[in-house]
Scaffold this active site. Structure first.
Site, PDB file in Angstrom:
ATOM      1  N   SER A   1       0.721  -1.118  -0.115  1.00 39.20           N
ATOM      2  CA  SER A   1      -0.052   0.013   0.068  1.00 39.20           C
ATOM      3  C   SER A   1       0.895   1.173   0.205  1.00 39.20           C
ATOM      4  CB  SER A   1      -0.895  -0.204   1.074  1.00 39.20           C
ATOM      5  OG  SER A   1      -1.164   1.337   1.622  1.00 39.20           O
TER       6      SER A   1
ATOM      7  N   TYR B   1      -2.797  -0.137  10.296  1.00 39.15           N
ATOM      8  CA  TYR B   1      -2.727  -0.472   8.847  1.00 39.15           C
ATOM      9  C   TYR B   1      -1.312  -0.138   8.183  1.00 39.15           C
ATOM     10  CZ  TYR B   1      -4.070  -0.877   3.859  1.00 39.15           C
ATOM     11  OH  TYR B   1      -3.878  -0.878   2.296  1.00 39.15           O
TER      12      TYR B   1
END
Length: 255
Positions: free
Chosen positions: A147, A160
């Protein structure tokens, strides 16, 4: 784009019931790979399988929970029964836990790390074990899905981001360990992509404020990942391993 031919490859995609996983499973099948689509929601997978088969693709849906090693092993067993040894893996399954670090519960943190880190680790490791046992490990192409959070901390998404940073380092470690077998491991780092999970947020005032900070002032689409991902799965990528590759329209660099 120039068509990438993955005919003869057997690909396992985790988290294939929606979002990026669903798109990548379809793209792999369209490129000629025989695809094993894994996720927890079987009805979603069966819908995906019907769509792929309607266009002539080969796909096998399997129930897969990456938090459970036994489930991962069972998915590879099912893949081998259907198509043979898996030589191509997209370790995509992941989730998010929103909210500041001070408020995130221990249970939520544990679930996130088991899915985003441990699940990716076990998925890739099982693939490598079977590739080595097959006697043809140099066919191996493993793509981990990171990501923008792999490269920088995202506001309010510390847990995250740390999980995706771990994925990037994991890919480098696997690449180094398995280089002597010819197995290639790379991590792709998508930017903010509009999917069914975040489309409402991105359309909201807060989401639009975020989008305006992106260099191109827009969210990406799942298909934006296809070209690079399919290339990394191909024979042409035999010398590319250990990469942490941004596919984010420079989002990680800021506005």
């Amino acid at each position: 784009m120039t068509r990438i031919d993955l005919t003869g490859r057997v690909a396992l995609v985790t988290g294939a019931s929606s979002g990026l996983g669903r798109d990548l499973a379809k793209s792999l099948a369209a490129a000629g790979a025989r695809v094993v689509a894994g996720a927890r929601r079987l009805e979603r997978l069966e819908s995906l399988a019907a769509e792929v088969r309607a266009t002539g693709g080969q796909i096998e849906p399997v129930v897969l929970d990456v938090e459970q090693e036994a489930s991962i092993i069972a998915a590879y067993d099912a893949a081998e029964r259907a198509f043979g040894t898996v030589d191509t893996v997209i370790a995509n399954a992941g989730l998010n836990s929103e909210g500041p670090a001070l408020d995130l519960s221990n249970d939520a943190l544990g679930t996130l790390l088991r899915t985003n880190v441990q699940g990716v680790y076990l998925t890739a490791r099982e693939a490598a074990r079977r590739l080595i046992a097959s006697g043809k490990p140099d066919r191996g192409r493993i793509v981990l899905v990171g990501s923008v959070g792999t490269l920088k901390p995202l506001p309010g998404l510390t847990a995250y981001s740390l999980s995706k940073a771990a994925v990037g380092m994991m890919g480098k470690g696997f690449a180094r360990e398995w280089a002597r077998y010819g197995i290639c491991v790379n991590t792709i780092c998508p930017g903010w992509i509009s999917t069914e999970l975040n489309a409402d947020f991105l359309a909201s005032d807060a989401g639009q404020k975020l989008v305006k900070t992106f260099p191109r002032r827009r969210a990406m689409q799942p298909s934006d990942l296809d070209a690079m991902t399919l290339f990394l799965c191909s024979d042409a990528a035999a010398a590319i391993s250990g990469g942490v590759i941004s596919i984010d329209e420079a989002q990680a660099l800021g506005g």
